[in-house]
Each structure stands twice: as structure tokens, then as C-alpha cells.
Design a protein around this motif. Structure first.
Motif, PDB file in Angstrom:
ATOM      1  N   LEU A  74     -20.575 -32.495 -49.306  1.00  0.00           N
ATOM      2  CA  LEU A  74     -19.382 -32.594 -48.461  1.00  0.00           C
ATOM      3  C   LEU A  74     -19.301 -33.912 -47.697  1.00  0.00           C
ATOM      4  CD1 LEU A  74     -19.084 -28.934 -47.079  1.00  0.00           C
ATOM      5  CD2 LEU A  74     -17.746 -30.013 -48.903  1.00  0.00           C
ATOM      6  N   SER A  75     -20.435 -34.571 -47.502  1.00  0.00           N
ATOM      7  CA  SER A  75     -20.427 -35.862 -46.800  1.00  0.00           C
ATOM      8  C   SER A  75     -19.878 -36.980 -47.682  1.00  0.00           C
ATOM      9  CB  SER A  75     -21.842 -36.227 -46.338  1.00  0.00           C
ATOM     10  OG  SER A  75     -22.635 -36.619 -47.445  1.00  0.00           O
ATOM     11  N   THR A  76     -19.800 -36.724 -48.994  1.00  0.00           N
ATOM     12  CA  THR A  76     -19.335 -37.732 -49.952  1.00  0.00           C
ATOM     13  C   THR A  76     -17.838 -37.566 -50.181  1.00  0.00           C
ATOM     14  OG1 THR A  76     -21.480 -37.434 -51.005  1.00  0.00           O
ATOM     15  CG2 THR A  76     -19.883 -38.755 -52.198  1.00  0.00           C
ATOM     16  N   SER A 166     -28.197 -44.229 -57.390  1.00  0.00           N
ATOM     17  CA  SER A 166     -29.240 -44.116 -56.360  1.00  0.00           C
ATOM     18  C   SER A 166     -28.677 -44.455 -54.980  1.00  0.00           C
ATOM     19  CB  SER A 166     -30.408 -45.055 -56.680  1.00  0.00           C
ATOM     20  OG  SER A 166     -31.044 -44.649 -57.865  1.00  0.00           O
ATOM     21  N   LYS A 167     -27.797 -45.456 -54.925  1.00  0.00           N
ATOM     22  CA  LYS A 167     -27.173 -45.861 -53.658  1.00  0.00           C
ATOM     23  C   LYS A 167     -26.244 -44.761 -53.134  1.00  0.00           C
ATOM     24  CE  LYS A 167     -27.335 -50.895 -53.992  1.00  0.00           C
ATOM     25  NZ  LYS A 167     -26.548 -52.130 -54.188  1.00  0.00           N
ATOM     26  N   LYS A 173     -27.274 -38.916 -48.152  1.00  0.00           N
ATOM     27  CA  LYS A 173     -28.350 -38.365 -47.319  1.00  0.00           C
ATOM     28  C   LYS A 173     -28.231 -38.863 -45.881  1.00  0.00           C
ATOM     29  CE  LYS A 173     -32.619 -38.331 -48.712  1.00  0.00           C
ATOM     30  NZ  LYS A 173     -33.865 -38.847 -49.299  1.00  0.00           N
ATOM     31  N   GLN A 174     -27.951 -40.137 -45.741  1.00  0.00           N
ATOM     32  CA  GLN A 174     -27.834 -40.731 -44.414  1.00  0.00           C
ATOM     33  C   GLN A 174     -26.654 -40.127 -43.655  1.00  0.00           C
ATOM     34  OE1 GLN A 174     -27.687 -45.020 -44.519  1.00  0.00           O
ATOM     35  NE2 GLN A 174     -28.320 -45.203 -42.398  1.00  0.00           N
ATOM     36  N   LYS A 175     -25.518 -39.997 -44.351  1.00  0.00           N
ATOM     37  CA  LYS A 175     -24.306 -39.473 -43.723  1.00  0.00           C
ATOM     38  C   LYS A 175     -24.451 -37.988 -43.377  1.00  0.00           C
ATOM     39  CE  LYS A 175     -19.337 -39.950 -44.101  1.00  0.00           C
ATOM     40  NZ  LYS A 175     -18.199 -40.267 -44.958  1.00  0.00           N
ATOM     41  N   ARG A 181     -37.377 -36.367 -47.909  1.00  0.00           N
ATOM     42  CA  ARG A 181     -37.517 -37.388 -48.952  1.00  0.00           C
ATOM     43  C   ARG A 181     -37.016 -36.824 -50.271  1.00  0.00           C
ATOM     44  NH1 ARG A 181     -43.318 -40.021 -49.201  1.00  0.00           N
ATOM     45  NH2 ARG A 181     -42.226 -41.287 -50.718  1.00  0.00           N
ATOM     46  N   GLY A 182     -36.531 -37.703 -51.135  1.00  0.00           N
ATOM     47  CA  GLY A 182     -36.062 -37.228 -52.437  1.00  0.00           C
ATOM     48  C   GLY A 182     -34.900 -38.055 -52.937  1.00  0.00           C
ATOM     49  N   SER A 183     -34.998 -38.429 -54.208  1.00  0.00           N
ATOM     50  CA  SER A 183     -33.952 -39.225 -54.840  1.00  0.00           C
ATOM     51  C   SER A 183     -32.954 -38.298 -55.533  1.00  0.00           C
ATOM     52  CB  SER A 183     -34.595 -40.162 -55.878  1.00  0.00           C
ATOM     53  OG  SER A 183     -35.185 -39.374 -56.897  1.00  0.00           O
TER      54      SER A 183
END
Length: 198
Positions: A74-76, A166-167, A173-175, A181-183
Motif C-alpha cells: 500500500l505504500s507503493t 531492488s530500489k 520498506k522505508q516508506k 531485513r530482506g530484499s
């Protein structure tokens, strides 16, 4: 190097093993490199280095909770980015499988996604959830320059890069305030874990 004896190589390997640089991956690469050099390049007879091979460390993968996943998605706000994250989770795809996905690989009739030459150069099929199909359809219709070959295309119709994905994950994750941790690969582990749990 052509004058070095097997015993000198063994001394080197033992000394290196005692150093802090040692790991299972380094050890195996080192022995394989030495064997390749002497046996393939210098055409020496096959040699056995009696050094116990290190076992690879086993680490449990990161698994996001359902709440964390919801926040991530939802942050995206960008529809393409949201579609990529949903695809990684909902179909349990690897990052390489996402960038190699073609429009023709989405089978709406059978509700499957075909992954061509995936890991191990093997084709495989995964389920296509109805909600995911709806999201992918909305994404495709909203794109001004319609993807022609790849499902997700970069500038000029080029294949999307793994670095870009990846970006997207890092930004989400930041938002979302997810500190774990985790990609992007953690979405695949989360998919498998949640499937097992339910």
C-alpha cells in the motif's frame, strides 16, 4: 606457480583456513580454482586435496508478516511498482523471473504464469491469482507506452533491470516503516511460508 608442489598448496590452504577470511564459499572456490589451474591449464594429473570441505552455513530466510506485506504494497503508489511487488509475493517469483516475464507468459484462460528457462534453465508454471490478474490488467491499461514484449519495460521498451526492482523494494520498506531485513527475494519466502501456514 608451475613449480609449487602439492604440499606447499596444502600448507597455504591450512594457513588460509586458520585466518578470519575463511568461509565455506571461499574454501570451495579456492580449491576449485587451484584444481582448475593445475589440471586444466597446466595439464597436470588430477590431484586430491585432503582438506575437509566446509559446510555451507544455513540461515533462516526473512519472512514478512501479513501486516508488513500489506504496508509494503500500500505504500507503493506507482502502479507498475505495486504490480511488481504483488507479482513477487502472489506468485512467489524470483527477481530474475520478474524481469524475464513476457506478456505472452500470462495465460488468462488457464490462470497460470509460465516461467521460461527459470532457475536451472527449466520451464515451470505458477498459479495466477484472480486479484493479481486484475492488478496486472489495470497496470497494462494505464501504461501510456504499452509494453510490447516484456511485461515490465524500462525506457525505450528495454527489459526492466533487477537493480530497479531492488530500489522499488528498498523505497517501499522505508516508506512503510518496515525495519526487518530482506530484499525482494523475501517476498518469495513470505509467499511460501504463508501458503504453508494457511
Amino acid at each position: 606457480p608451475s613449480t609449487i608442489s602439492k604440499y606447499e598448496i596444502m600448507d597455504f590452504l591450512v594457513a588460509y583456513r586458520k585466518s578470519g577470511k575463511w568461509s565455506s564459499t571461499v574454501q570451495n572456490q579456492l580449491i576449485n580454482s587451484i584444481k582448475f589451474f593445475y589440471e586444466k591449464l597446466l595439464n597436470r594429473p588430477r590431484e586430491v586435496y585432503n582438506l575437509p570441505r566446509a559446510k555451507k552455513e544455513f540461515k533462516l530466510p526473512t519472512v514478512f508478516s501479513e501486516d508488513e506485506l500489506k504496508r509494503l504494497i500500500l505504500s507503493t503508489e506507482n502502479l507498475k511498482h505495486r504490480s511488481i511487488l504483488c507479482l513477487a509475493y502472489s506468485a512467489g517469483l524470483r527477481i530474475s523471473e520478474i524481469v524475464n516475464l513476457k506478456i505472452a507468459d500470462i495465460d488468462r484462460d488457464r490462470m497460470v504464469i509460465t516461467l521460461r528457462a527459470a532457475k536451472g534453465k527449466k520451464d515451470r508454471q505458477v498459479m495466477l491469482a484472480e486479484k493479481l490478474l486484475g492488478l496486472l490488467t489495470t497496470y497494462y491499461r494505464a501504461e501510456k507506452t504499452k509494453p510490447r514484449r516484456w511485461l515490465f519495460e524500462g525506457i525505450g521498451g528495454k527489459q526492466y533491470s533487477t537493480r530497479s526492482i531492488s530500489k522499488i523494494m528498498e523505497a517501499a520498506k522505508q516508506k512503510a516503516g518496515v525495519k526487518k531485513r530482506g530484499s525482494i527475494h523475501a517476498l518469495r519466502h513470505s509467499f511460501a511460508t504463508h501458503l504453508l501456514e494457511s
